[in-house]
Design a protein around this motif. Structure first.
Motif, PDB file in Angstrom:
ATOM      1  N   ARG A 175       0.846  -1.193   0.000  1.00  0.00           N
ATOM      2  CA  ARG A 175       0.000   0.000   0.000  1.00  0.00           C
ATOM      3  C   ARG A 175       0.884   1.247   0.000  1.00  0.00           C
ATOM      4  O   ARG A 175       1.759   1.394   0.834  1.00  0.00           O
ATOM      5  N   SER A 224       4.485   3.203  -8.397  1.00  0.00           N
ATOM      6  CA  SER A 224       4.478   2.338  -9.572  1.00  0.00           C
ATOM      7  C   SER A 224       4.628   3.212 -10.804  1.00  0.00           C
ATOM      8  O   SER A 224       4.546   4.437 -10.725  1.00  0.00           O
ATOM      9  N   TRP A 233      -3.154  -3.417  -6.536  1.00  0.00           N
ATOM     10  CA  TRP A 233      -1.862  -2.761  -6.754  1.00  0.00           C
ATOM     11  C   TRP A 233      -1.116  -3.470  -7.869  1.00  0.00           C
ATOM     12  O   TRP A 233      -1.187  -4.689  -8.010  1.00  0.00           O
ATOM     13  N   ASP A 293       1.175   0.205 -12.642  1.00  0.00           N
ATOM     14  CA  ASP A 293       0.018   1.093 -12.676  1.00  0.00           C
ATOM     15  C   ASP A 293       0.436   2.479 -13.122  1.00  0.00           C
ATOM     16  O   ASP A 293       1.600   2.873 -12.991  1.00  0.00           O
ATOM     17  N   ASP A 332       0.605   5.606 -11.943  1.00  0.00           N
ATOM     18  CA  ASP A 332       0.603   6.309 -10.656  1.00  0.00           C
ATOM     19  C   ASP A 332       1.286   7.655 -10.834  1.00  0.00           C
ATOM     20  O   ASP A 332       2.486   7.707 -11.077  1.00  0.00           O
TER      21      ASP A 332
END
Length: 89
Positions: A19, A23, A45, A49, A51
């Motif tokens: 968490r 990424s 997750w 990703d 991000d």
């Protein structure tokens, strides 16, 4: 069978540490050349990703790299174990 459950639980505990990890959709920010995706009820997750904070991160903390490596190693070890045993989680 209890050992496998313990192994899976340990992996899930490690995964919960992801968490907030950064990424990036195209950059290997952990230097492992490994893609990891998790989609559970509690955690979604991926190290690939999109991000916005990950796109700006130039250096990942060594602890985060270590955790990522432990998670990837655990997944690989469990996959090998279950492939050999041909059993379900």
């Amino acid at each position: 069978m209890a050992n496998y459950r313990d192994d899976v639980q340990e992996l899930m505990d490690l995964i919960s540490t992801l968490r907030g990890f950064p990424s990036h959709p195209s950059k290997d920010v952990y230097g492992r050349d490994t893609r990891v995706d998790f989609n559970t009820f509690d955690l979604q997750w991926s190290n690939q990703d999109d991000d916005p904070t990950g796109n700006e991160v130039s250096e990942i903390a060594p602890e985060q790299k270590d955790d990522f490596n432990r998670i990837a190693d655990s997944i690989e070890a469990l996959a090998r174990t279950f492939a050999k045993k041909d059993s379900q989680v």
